[in-house]
Scaffold this motif. Structure first.
Motif, PDB file in Angstrom:
ATOM      1  N   SER A 111       0.841  -1.191   0.000  1.00 33.27           N
ATOM      2  CA  SER A 111       0.000   0.000   0.000  1.00 33.27           C
ATOM      3  C   SER A 111       0.881   1.249   0.000  1.00 33.27           C
ATOM      4  O   SER A 111       2.028   1.229   0.442  1.00 33.27           O
ATOM      5  CB  SER A 111      -0.908  -0.001   1.232  1.00 33.27           C
ATOM      6  OG  SER A 111      -1.717  -1.167   1.259  1.00 33.27           O
ATOM      7  N   ASN A 112       0.344   2.371  -0.514  1.00 32.00           N
ATOM      8  CA  ASN A 112       1.136   3.597  -0.593  1.00 32.00           C
ATOM      9  C   ASN A 112       0.333   4.799  -0.119  1.00 32.00           C
ATOM     10  O   ASN A 112      -0.727   4.640   0.501  1.00 32.00           O
ATOM     11  CB  ASN A 112       1.656   3.810  -2.023  1.00 32.00           C
ATOM     12  CG  ASN A 112       0.540   3.839  -3.051  1.00 32.00           C
ATOM     13  OD1 ASN A 112      -0.475   4.525  -2.868  1.00 32.00           O
ATOM     14  ND2 ASN A 112       0.710   3.091  -4.144  1.00 32.00           N
ATOM     15  N   ASP A 113       0.804   6.011  -0.428  1.00 33.20           N
ATOM     16  CA  ASP A 113       0.163   7.230   0.067  1.00 33.20           C
ATOM     17  C   ASP A 113      -1.164   7.534  -0.603  1.00 33.20           C
ATOM     18  O   ASP A 113      -1.898   8.423  -0.152  1.00 33.20           O
ATOM     19  CB  ASP A 113       1.102   8.428  -0.123  1.00 33.20           C
ATOM     20  CG  ASP A 113       2.239   8.435   0.893  1.00 33.20           C
ATOM     21  OD1 ASP A 113       2.152   7.677   1.875  1.00 33.20           O
ATOM     22  OD2 ASP A 113       3.206   9.198   0.695  1.00 33.20           O
ATOM     23  N   PHE A 114      -1.496   6.846  -1.692  1.00 38.10           N
ATOM     24  CA  PHE A 114      -2.733   7.117  -2.411  1.00 38.10           C
ATOM     25  C   PHE A 114      -3.653   5.898  -2.549  1.00 38.10           C
ATOM     26  O   PHE A 114      -4.823   6.041  -2.893  1.00 38.10           O
ATOM     27  CB  PHE A 114      -2.425   7.632  -3.830  1.00 38.10           C
ATOM     28  CG  PHE A 114      -1.581   8.871  -3.843  1.00 38.10           C
ATOM     29  CD1 PHE A 114      -2.166  10.126  -3.773  1.00 38.10           C
ATOM     30  CD2 PHE A 114      -0.197   8.788  -3.914  1.00 38.10           C
ATOM     31  CE1 PHE A 114      -1.383  11.279  -3.789  1.00 38.10           C
ATOM     32  CE2 PHE A 114       0.582   9.934  -3.934  1.00 38.10           C
ATOM     33  CZ  PHE A 114      -0.004  11.186  -3.860  1.00 38.10           C
ATOM     34  N   TRP A 115      -3.113   4.724  -2.281  1.00 35.29           N
ATOM     35  CA  TRP A 115      -3.837   3.486  -2.557  1.00 35.29           C
ATOM     36  C   TRP A 115      -3.495   2.455  -1.489  1.00 35.29           C
ATOM     37  O   TRP A 115      -2.385   2.448  -0.932  1.00 35.29           O
ATOM     38  CB  TRP A 115      -3.431   2.963  -3.935  1.00 35.29           C
ATOM     39  CG  TRP A 115      -4.004   1.629  -4.315  1.00 35.29           C
ATOM     40  CD1 TRP A 115      -5.169   1.387  -4.966  1.00 35.29           C
ATOM     41  CD2 TRP A 115      -3.404   0.341  -4.089  1.00 35.29           C
ATOM     42  NE1 TRP A 115      -5.356   0.034  -5.158  1.00 35.29           N
ATOM     43  CE2 TRP A 115      -4.276  -0.632  -4.619  1.00 35.29           C
ATOM     44  CE3 TRP A 115      -2.221  -0.079  -3.470  1.00 35.29           C
ATOM     45  CZ2 TRP A 115      -4.016  -1.991  -4.561  1.00 35.29           C
ATOM     46  CZ3 TRP A 115      -1.955  -1.439  -3.401  1.00 35.29           C
ATOM     47  CH2 TRP A 115      -2.856  -2.386  -3.954  1.00 35.29           C
TER      48      TRP A 115
END
Length: 228
Positions: A111-115
């Motif tokens: 997972s990342n900062d947008f998803w």
């Protein structure tokens, strides 16, 4: 509670005042009604004796009126010897094991900062003839579904997403006549979210299943847990 009993209770309770002479006089009047002997006032009464005397007076007055101390203190009249009111205890909603099932919820490390992707890992020691998995993602800002998957065959399940009550909900349900084999299985929901690290503390999942004639229900969140 009648006026006479109220008056006698007030008199007995007044014995807790620091005025020693007034306190002892009221204790004597309260205990006289029950026939309890009162120590003579010779010298300074010790603190424990003052408290014990006042307690005995209150108890005597309550007993004479047929009331329990807890009932009076709680503002309710309750006959002596009556069972105390039942108190309900809220059960712990988090239950990650039941019968043949064990589960764990985790946010995928990719997972990342947008998803993000939230994984529900389910282990069953026995084949399941019924299974429903529900994943609830809190609307913390910008949350929108981008898909879902499971390690079991797609054709074995019905799938739908819903939005309501502040959650994005993913729901998988085993089709009638299909079976989930014993083993480890994963159900995952994918979603966009507002920029930055997302707090999954309000997210949760629930599972209901049937193995032969045994029903199992589990519920968990996405806090770290000990796997097995």
């Amino acid at each position: 509670m009648n006026d006479d009993l109220r008056r006698r209770l007030r008199e007995a309770a007044a014995a807790y005042r620091p005025d020693r002479e007034r306190m002892l006089a009221r204790v004597e009047r309260g205990t006289a009604a029950s026939g309890t002997p009162v120590p003579r006032r010779t010298g300074r009464a010790s603190p424990w004796l003052r408290v014990a005397g006042a307690t005995a007076a209150v108890a005597a007055v309550l007993a004479a009126g047929g009331y329990g101390a807890s009932a009076v203190l709680g503002g309710q009249e309750q006959p002596v010897g009556a069972a105390p009111p039942a108190h309900s205890t809220a059960p712990d909603e988090r239950r990650t094991e039941d019968g043949p099932l064990w589960s764990d919820g985790s946010v995928d490390p990719h997972s990342n900062d947008f998803w993000a992707q939230s994984n529900v890992t389910l282990k069953t020691a026995e084949p399941l003839t019924a299974l429903t998995v529900e994943l609830r993602i809190a609307h913390t800002g910008g949350v929108a579904s981008t898909g879902a998957w499971r390690t079991l065959p797609e054709g074995d399940f019905t799938f739908r997403t819903d939005t309501g009550d502040g959650f994005l909900v993913y729901r998988w349900r085993l089709r009638p006549g299909r079976t989930v084999p014993a083993g480890t299985h994963v159900f995952a929901g994918q979603y966009d979210h507002a920029r930055g690290g997302r707090d999954a503390g309000a997210d949760s999942y629930s599972v209901t299943a049937r193995s032969d004639d045994q029903q199992a229900r589990i519920r968990g969140d996405f806090a770290p847990q000990n796997g097995r």
